[in-house]
Design a protein around this motif. Structure first.
Motif, mmCIF file in Angstrom:
data_model
loop_
_atom_site.group_PDB
_atom_site.id
_atom_site.type_symbol
_atom_site.label_atom_id
_atom_site.label_comp_id
_atom_site.label_asym_id
_atom_site.label_seq_id
_atom_site.Cartn_x
_atom_site.Cartn_y
_atom_site.Cartn_z
ATOM 1 N N ASP A 90 -14.473 1.607 -4.746
ATOM 2 C CA ASP A 90 -13.908 0.715 -5.743
ATOM 3 C C ASP A 90 -13.589 1.521 -7.005
ATOM 4 O O ASP A 90 -13.959 2.681 -7.128
ATOM 5 C CB ASP A 90 -14.876 -0.424 -6.077
ATOM 6 N N GLY A 91 -12.891 0.898 -7.945
ATOM 7 C CA GLY A 91 -12.523 1.600 -9.165
ATOM 8 C C GLY A 91 -11.291 2.471 -9.031
ATOM 9 O O GLY A 91 -10.879 3.123 -9.983
ATOM 10 N N ARG A 92 -10.687 2.497 -7.860
ATOM 11 C CA ARG A 92 -9.456 3.264 -7.642
ATOM 12 C C ARG A 92 -8.267 2.313 -7.665
ATOM 13 O O ARG A 92 -8.411 1.119 -7.917
ATOM 14 C CB ARG A 92 -9.503 3.990 -6.296
ATOM 15 N N ILE A 139 -6.993 -9.149 -1.179
ATOM 16 C CA ILE A 139 -7.364 -8.678 0.160
ATOM 17 C C ILE A 139 -8.760 -8.075 0.107
ATOM 18 O O ILE A 139 -9.005 -7.127 -0.658
ATOM 19 C CB ILE A 139 -6.353 -7.644 0.688
ATOM 20 N N LEU A 140 -9.672 -8.617 0.902
ATOM 21 C CA LEU A 140 -11.036 -8.104 0.979
ATOM 22 C C LEU A 140 -11.094 -6.979 1.997
ATOM 23 O O LEU A 140 -10.694 -7.172 3.146
ATOM 24 C CB LEU A 140 -12.006 -9.212 1.402
ATOM 25 N N GLY A 141 -11.598 -5.813 1.590
ATOM 26 C CA GLY A 141 -11.570 -4.692 2.525
ATOM 27 C C GLY A 141 -12.647 -3.664 2.302
ATOM 28 O O GLY A 141 -13.589 -3.857 1.529
ATOM 29 N N ALA A 142 -12.480 -2.544 3.012
ATOM 30 C CA ALA A 142 -13.416 -1.424 2.937
ATOM 31 C C ALA A 142 -12.665 -0.113 3.177
ATOM 32 O O ALA A 142 -13.136 0.772 3.883
ATOM 33 C CB ALA A 142 -14.540 -1.589 3.952
ATOM 34 N N ALA A 143 -11.464 -0.022 2.584
ATOM 35 C CA ALA A 143 -10.643 1.194 2.669
ATOM 36 C C ALA A 143 -10.205 1.485 4.105
ATOM 37 O O ALA A 143 -10.388 2.592 4.606
ATOM 38 C CB ALA A 143 -11.353 2.402 2.069
ATOM 39 N N GLY A 144 -9.612 0.501 4.756
ATOM 40 C CA GLY A 144 -9.135 0.710 6.119
ATOM 41 C C GLY A 144 -8.192 -0.385 6.547
ATOM 42 O O GLY A 144 -7.000 -0.358 6.275
ATOM 43 N N ARG A 145 -8.732 -1.397 7.236
ATOM 44 C CA ARG A 145 -7.937 -2.527 7.692
ATOM 45 C C ARG A 145 -7.195 -3.202 6.539
ATOM 46 O O ARG A 145 -6.070 -3.677 6.696
ATOM 47 C CB ARG A 145 -8.869 -3.520 8.399
ATOM 48 N N TYR A 187 5.440 -2.925 -6.324
ATOM 49 C CA TYR A 187 4.182 -2.623 -7.016
ATOM 50 C C TYR A 187 4.286 -1.276 -7.725
ATOM 51 O O TYR A 187 3.630 -0.301 -7.336
ATOM 52 C CB TYR A 187 3.012 -2.626 -6.023
ATOM 53 N N PRO A 188 5.118 -1.184 -8.777
ATOM 54 C CA PRO A 188 5.338 0.102 -9.442
ATOM 55 C C PRO A 188 4.088 0.660 -10.120
ATOM 56 O O PRO A 188 4.028 1.870 -10.390
ATOM 57 C CB PRO A 188 6.421 -0.219 -10.476
ATOM 58 N N GLN A 189 3.085 -0.178 -10.375
ATOM 59 C CA GLN A 189 1.839 0.298 -10.982
ATOM 60 C C GLN A 189 0.721 0.457 -9.952
ATOM 61 O O GLN A 189 -0.416 0.767 -10.318
ATOM 62 C CB GLN A 189 1.382 -0.689 -12.072
ATOM 63 N N GLY A 190 1.042 0.245 -8.702
ATOM 64 C CA GLY A 190 0.000 0.243 -7.688
ATOM 65 C C GLY A 190 -0.808 -1.034 -7.741
ATOM 66 O O GLY A 190 -0.440 -2.002 -8.411
ATOM 67 N N ILE A 191 -1.954 -1.043 -7.037
ATOM 68 C CA ILE A 191 -2.792 -2.240 -6.944
ATOM 69 C C ILE A 191 -4.241 -1.834 -7.194
ATOM 70 O O ILE A 191 -4.746 -0.906 -6.554
ATOM 71 C CB ILE A 191 -2.667 -2.895 -5.556
ATOM 72 N N PRO A 192 -4.954 -2.522 -8.097
ATOM 73 C CA PRO A 192 -6.347 -2.153 -8.367
ATOM 74 C C PRO A 192 -7.269 -2.480 -7.202
ATOM 75 O O PRO A 192 -7.029 -3.417 -6.427
ATOM 76 C CB PRO A 192 -6.706 -2.985 -9.601
ATOM 77 N N ILE A 193 -8.354 -1.701 -7.089
ATOM 78 C CA ILE A 193 -9.390 -1.919 -6.084
ATOM 79 C C ILE A 193 -10.688 -2.171 -6.839
ATOM 80 O O ILE A 193 -11.148 -1.315 -7.592
ATOM 81 C CB ILE A 193 -9.544 -0.697 -5.153
ATOM 82 N N VAL A 194 -11.266 -3.360 -6.666
ATOM 83 C CA VAL A 194 -12.462 -3.740 -7.409
ATOM 84 C C VAL A 194 -13.598 -4.019 -6.432
ATOM 85 O O VAL A 194 -13.386 -4.207 -5.229
ATOM 86 C CB VAL A 194 -12.202 -4.980 -8.292
ATOM 87 N N ASP A 195 -14.810 -4.048 -6.943
ATOM 88 C CA ASP A 195 -15.958 -4.306 -6.096
ATOM 89 C C ASP A 195 -15.955 -5.752 -5.622
ATOM 90 O O ASP A 195 -15.603 -6.675 -6.372
ATOM 91 C CB ASP A 195 -17.257 -4.005 -6.851
ATOM 92 N N THR A 216 -10.457 -5.814 -2.779
ATOM 93 C CA THR A 216 -11.870 -5.624 -3.087
ATOM 94 C C THR A 216 -12.442 -4.622 -2.097
ATOM 95 O O THR A 216 -11.864 -4.358 -1.040
ATOM 96 C CB THR A 216 -12.671 -6.930 -3.015
ATOM 97 N N ALA A 217 -13.591 -4.052 -2.458
ATOM 98 C CA ALA A 217 -14.174 -2.985 -1.645
ATOM 99 C C ALA A 217 -15.659 -3.240 -1.417
ATOM 100 O O ALA A 217 -16.373 -3.721 -2.310
ATOM 101 C CB ALA A 217 -13.988 -1.636 -2.329
ATOM 102 N N THR A 218 -16.128 -2.901 -0.215
ATOM 103 C CA THR A 218 -17.540 -3.012 0.136
ATOM 104 C C THR A 218 -17.841 -2.025 1.262
ATOM 105 O O THR A 218 -16.962 -1.265 1.681
ATOM 106 C CB THR A 218 -17.889 -4.456 0.564
#
Length: 475
Positions: A59-61, A24-30, A72-80, A51-53
């Motif tokens: 990103d990195g969270r 999912i491409l995003g920016a910490a919202g939608r 998703y017991p480990q959560g989901i990574p957020i990358v650039d 992903t984050a922009t």
């Protein structure tokens, strides 16, 4: 509007019953909202990353397991977002979902081409698929671009509705830049709540004006939970949109702002064009600052995109709190950050207010920019000449204060004019007069929004004082 949210959340399974691999491409919202509504409980899909922009340092969270759910017991990574192509290829991604806003149509399609070339399908979710239905009436305010005038329109509507004796709760589009689990559902009823939740400048800009008007604000990450809690204390939920994003809730009345200072953008940006096509009412804002030809061009464009919408015109008058502190002075102007960055404007209310108050000179702060502010000018050269209130974290607030101080210390300016919607003195201190520029919505022909509210909402059922809502009424 009668659209209802989709109940199909499974997506297409891969052959052999394997889960469809999704980014999912995003920016910490939608992006988080689309995950929560479409994918969180879908056993046939596996979201391997966000992903984050647009927003610095998001990103990195990880999207935490408390919000991601039992799949998703480990959560989901957020990358650039810059890692997108490599991510698709390395992880054998099946589907990439685009889920952020205020971007040119070409930008969306270039991302689509990258995904297609790397071997993934590219998807855009419709509003109907991702909107949640409320048990209460919903008025949504969205726009064609960032910085058009949603905030003052939301405040205007809140005054109109509260003037009818209705309980209004504002729900703000997400800005979860901190601890996502802690920000799942936030209620702001006082200024103390802003400090309690350690709000950034960007968050304060959206929440403080509502608090000034006595309106409770909800925001966060889990917008179904937010909606259900807001419904407990509201007759009307007022959706206060971010950027030019689609509403998260099914609106009874959808009001969209268009900008004659950026003619043509109403048909050139995603998902602003979709908002225009969905709108019940389109307000052409800033008519007092725009050329007549541009106002006419935007109205013609809007009517071609949505022939059934009511089109209204409005001014955005700007006043400054202390004109004497500005008249004849050299002033440094601080403007709302997103309006200048992904909103691509070169000025905002601060410049308009400073000029109207007789400022002798608007000082270019670029030579004094410190740290992240210097980086902002490199990325957004259109912002040069004014100072974007980049306040996504403590470090950026320090850099903002240091940049202002540097200009003052060398004697480059006599005062500061702030065009942000907040009182900057709550978060920083500068050794010069700091004057606020304030702006409101003013209908060119009063009564249009009141008539739209009367037509869309069951006011008698809500217990509103309908006698207070006349065709000529205005807050």
């Amino acid at each position: 509007m009668s659209a209802q949210p989709s109940t199909d959340r499974t997506g297409a399974d891969r052959p052999g019953g394997e889960r469809t691999r999704v980014v999912i491409l995003g920016a910490a919202g939608r992006d988080f909202h689309d995950f929560n509504v479409v994918f969180r409980d879908a056993p046939g899909a596996e979201v391997i990353a966000f992903t984050a922009t647009q927003i610095p340092d998001i990103d990195g969270r990880r999207y935490p397991p408390e919000l991601a759910g039992p799949l998703y017991p480990q959560g989901i990574p957020i990358v650039d977002e810059s890692e997108l192509t490599a991510l698709v290829e390395r992880e054998h991604v099946d589907v990439v979902v685009f889920a952020y806003s205020d971007v040119r149509h070409e930008h969306v399609m270039h991302l689509a081409e990258r995904c297609i070339a790397a071997g993934a399908d590219f998807r855009l979710h419709s509003a109907r698929r991702t909107m949640l239905a409320s048990t209460k009436s919903v008025v949504a305010v969205t726009a064609v671009r960032t910085g058009v005038g949603k905030s003052q329109t939301t405040r205007y509507l809140a005054r109109l509705l509260t003037g009818l004796g209705l309980r209004v709760v504002a729900v703000r589009h997400p800005m979860p830049y901190g601890d996502l689990a802690a920000q799942a559902c936030q209620r702001f009823g006082s200024y103390a709540d802003l400090d309690r939740y350690d709000c950034t400048i960007e968050e304060r800009e959206e929440y403080e004006p509502h608090l000034d008007a006595g309106v409770v604000v909800y925001a966060g990450v889990d917008y179904e939970r937010i909606l259900r809690e807001a419904e407990q204390e509201a007759d009307v939920v007022l959706w206060d949109g971010g950027n030019n994003d689609l509403p998260f809730y099914v609106p009874d009345l959808h009001v969209v702002l268009a900008d004659p200072l950026r003619p043509g953008d109403e048909a050139a940006y995603h998902p602003g064009e979709a908002n225009v096509r969905m709108a019940d009412v389109v307000i052409i804002a800033k008519c007092d600052s725009a050329r007549s030809a541009d106002i006419e061009a935007v109205e013609a464009s809007v009517r071609s995109l949505n022939p059934t919408a009511t089109v209204l015109r409005a001014d955005s008058p700007v006043t400054v709190d202390d004109p004497a502190a500005v008249d004849g002075r050299r002033v440094l102007v601080v403007e709302d950050g997103p309006t200048l960055t992904h909103g691509s404007m070169t000025y905002g209310a601060g410049v308009v207010g400073a000029r109207s108050a007789g400022a002798a000179q608007i000082v270019d702060p670029t030579p004094y920019a410190v740290g992240s502010l210097a980086a902002t000018y490199l990325k957004y050269p259109n912002a040069r000449g004014v100072l974007p209130a980049m306040g996504y974290g403590t470090e950026q607030v320090r850099d903002l204060e240091a940049t202002i101080r540097a200009a003052i210390d060398v004697g480059a300016c006599d005062a500061v004019v702030s065009g942000t919607p907040i009182d900057l003195t709550r978060v920083l201190t500068v050794p010069a007069p700091l004057v606020r520029a304030r702006y409101e919505l003013r209908e060119v022909v009063p009564g249009g929004l009141a008539a739209a509210v009367r037509a869309a909402l069951p006011l008698e059922t809500l217990g509103a004082d309908t006698g207070a809502l006349t065709a000529g009424s205005a807050p």
